[in-house]
Scaffold this active site. Sequence first.
Site, PDB file in Angstrom:
ATOM      1  N   HIS A  39       0.849  -1.296   0.027  1.00  0.00           N
ATOM      2  CA  HIS A  39       0.118   0.088  -0.006  1.00  0.00           C
ATOM      3  C   HIS A  39       0.920   1.074  -0.098  1.00  0.00           C
ATOM      4  O   HIS A  39       0.344   2.167   0.465  1.00  0.00           O
ATOM      5  CB  HIS A  39      -1.031   0.060   1.176  1.00  0.00           C
ATOM      6  CG  HIS A  39      -1.982  -1.289   1.233  1.00  0.00           C
ATOM      7  ND1 HIS A  39      -2.761  -1.477   0.178  1.00  0.00           N
ATOM      8  CD2 HIS A  39      -1.820  -2.226   2.122  1.00  0.00           C
ATOM      9  CE1 HIS A  39      -3.496  -2.603   0.693  1.00  0.00           C
ATOM     10  NE2 HIS A  39      -2.922  -3.095   1.514  1.00  0.00           N
ATOM     11  N   ARG A  57      -2.108  18.008   2.689  1.00  0.00           N
ATOM     12  CA  ARG A  57      -0.483  18.686   2.606  1.00  0.00           C
ATOM     13  C   ARG A  57       0.012  18.291   1.118  1.00  0.00           C
ATOM     14  O   ARG A  57      -1.164  17.681   0.374  1.00  0.00           O
ATOM     15  CB  ARG A  57       0.407  17.471   3.784  1.00  0.00           C
ATOM     16  CG  ARG A  57       0.234  16.016   3.460  1.00  0.00           C
ATOM     17  CD  ARG A  57       1.149  15.004   4.336  1.00  0.00           C
ATOM     18  NE  ARG A  57       0.702  13.839   3.977  1.00  0.00           N
ATOM     19  CZ  ARG A  57       0.983  12.976   3.145  1.00  0.00           C
ATOM     20  NH1 ARG A  57       1.589  13.384   2.061  1.00  0.00           N
ATOM     21  NH2 ARG A  57       0.530  11.871   3.181  1.00  0.00           N
TER      22      ARG A  57
END
Length: 657
Positions: A235, A292
């Site tokens: 992942h 972000r």
Amino acid sequence: MFDKILIANRGEIACRVIATCRRLGIATVAVYSDADRDARHVRLADEAVRIGAAPAAESYLRGDAILDAARRTGAQAIHPGYGFLSENAGFARACAEAGIVFIGPPASAIDAMGDKSAAKALMQQAGVPLTPGYHGERQEPAFLRAQADAIGYPVLIKASAGGGGKGMRRVEASADFEAALASCQREAQSAFGNAHVLVEKYIERPRHIEIQVFGDGHGNVVHLFERDCSVQRRHQKVLEEAPAPGMTPERRAAMGRAATDAARAVGYVGAGTVEFIAAPSGEFWFMEMNTRLQVEHPVTEMITGTDLVEWQLRVAAGQKLPKTQDELRIHGHAIEARLYAEDADRGFLPSTGTLRHLRLPQASANVRVDAGVEQGDAITPYYDPMIAKLVVWDVDRERALLRMQRALAQCQAAGVTTNAAFLHRLVATASFQHADLDTALIEREHEALDIAHHPASAADWALAAVLAVEESASATAEASPWAIADGWRLTGPAARSITLEHLQQQQTLQVRREADGWQVQGSDATSLRIIGHAGSGNYALQIDDRLLRGDVLHDGSALYVFGDTGQRRYTLHDPVADADNPGDHGGSLLAPMPGRVIALLVEPGSRVARGAPLLVMEAMKMEHTLQAPAEGVVNGYRVRAGEQVGDGAVLVDFEAD
């Protein structure tokens, strides 16, 4: 605009922010831990302040120390980079209370999107499509298992406060759920200080497509198109590209609308990424929002001609977005590869040590290298082991692929193991070449990526043997011409015997110097004629009808051969030294890196099959399961759960059949 900013991060993102600030005439302050005293970002910044010991919890996660450094240096703003405190709402609030600008979204937006469960509830209200799953507060293992059973397997357990692939597990069956949950929660607690998880339906053959969004303080929100980040392992993203292959204008518009709706729903300001899971049918579902800048932001910059860090600075200073949605266009194709210090052929284990040699591709209009380290720097066990991001651009995907293959082949490193060769094989797979993308691509292409299917050829062995002889001769010649080890004799040249090992294969080759080259005979009696130049760190040799050029590095017992297809590492064996030091560790299993022992999985005295999990270690905030090297018996453990161990420590007494 600001006069001085502090960068509350390290590595390549800190170096990247410093470069943009330098172009804009903004002074920079770096912060560093004891492990980073001599780091590249510290050397590049105008000022640097120590903030604590090597562990991140004692340095880069200490908001109080970072704010104190900003006050002492007169920094007007703090850029958090990504990771560490970049999505910490408490830190964003502390900055505001101290009168220092946090270069990121407001704390309320971080709160809204920082908890995946709460974010999904908010997105549902905003009409953004969601993946089926349980996103609530209850965390009892039996309850979560019941939810997974109701959803239907496979399911994905995800850390609610997480990111970067940490605290995430795919579960195939109900019987495996609770063990996977426990492992996921341990990793989430370690990485984010929060063990809360959610459970979602795992979409078969999904693509991971994310939309770059940007908002300002004047109510403007735009998206800068999509990135395809489907190529992942555990992942964690490995390759990223923009635009996404096969994306239709209609689907791009729909995903862009959903992403900007998500950003508006939380009053978003600054850079953010809305991540979606996309099915082969074209359906897509909201997965999460990262509040972000992302590691893969350079591919967006390359296709849009923007500097997203500059956009961050301008928006944080109160300015409007530099462009409207109508002014943004896609031009060409960009691909990013993450060059890590890790051993892809040993389960992607992190590799620590000193970069005794490092050479990366030459930067140009088509090739960008964002590096956080230089030759001589150390890769420590405390932080992410990224060396650099390689980013290429060209007018279309086909040409960009060729540029990426060349860039990866030009990566040279010694002192730590890198994933450069693995990446080179990955971009050459049929699936990636033909844009047959999904998050299981690496598993699906396992055979093509397995190093066992790329053995050294007879020509490779012969080349290495010649280079070993000539590098040895060059080194001794520098000491004394009488010590040249080139095999010269009054009666004719003698043959040199060279024993090399590569990927657990060993050969002893005979190298005979001739007037214009060498004759090499391998262990299998293969004989090859080689002509050309070799020595002093480089070579240009012809083997049969093939001309090979590249560099060579002799580093202790290691011989690194760098060429057009990447690098190979050989071990030079000294028969005398091998006879004097016959001992390996017999049947012991050694720690492949520094780390902490999390769990012992087998009772002493148990018989296990090859590949059976024996022990779990944590290093660099990720869990790594060590497996039995062969069928045999676990006689006992030399360590306890919770114990910190060094690289090479004996962990398990193992007796192979």
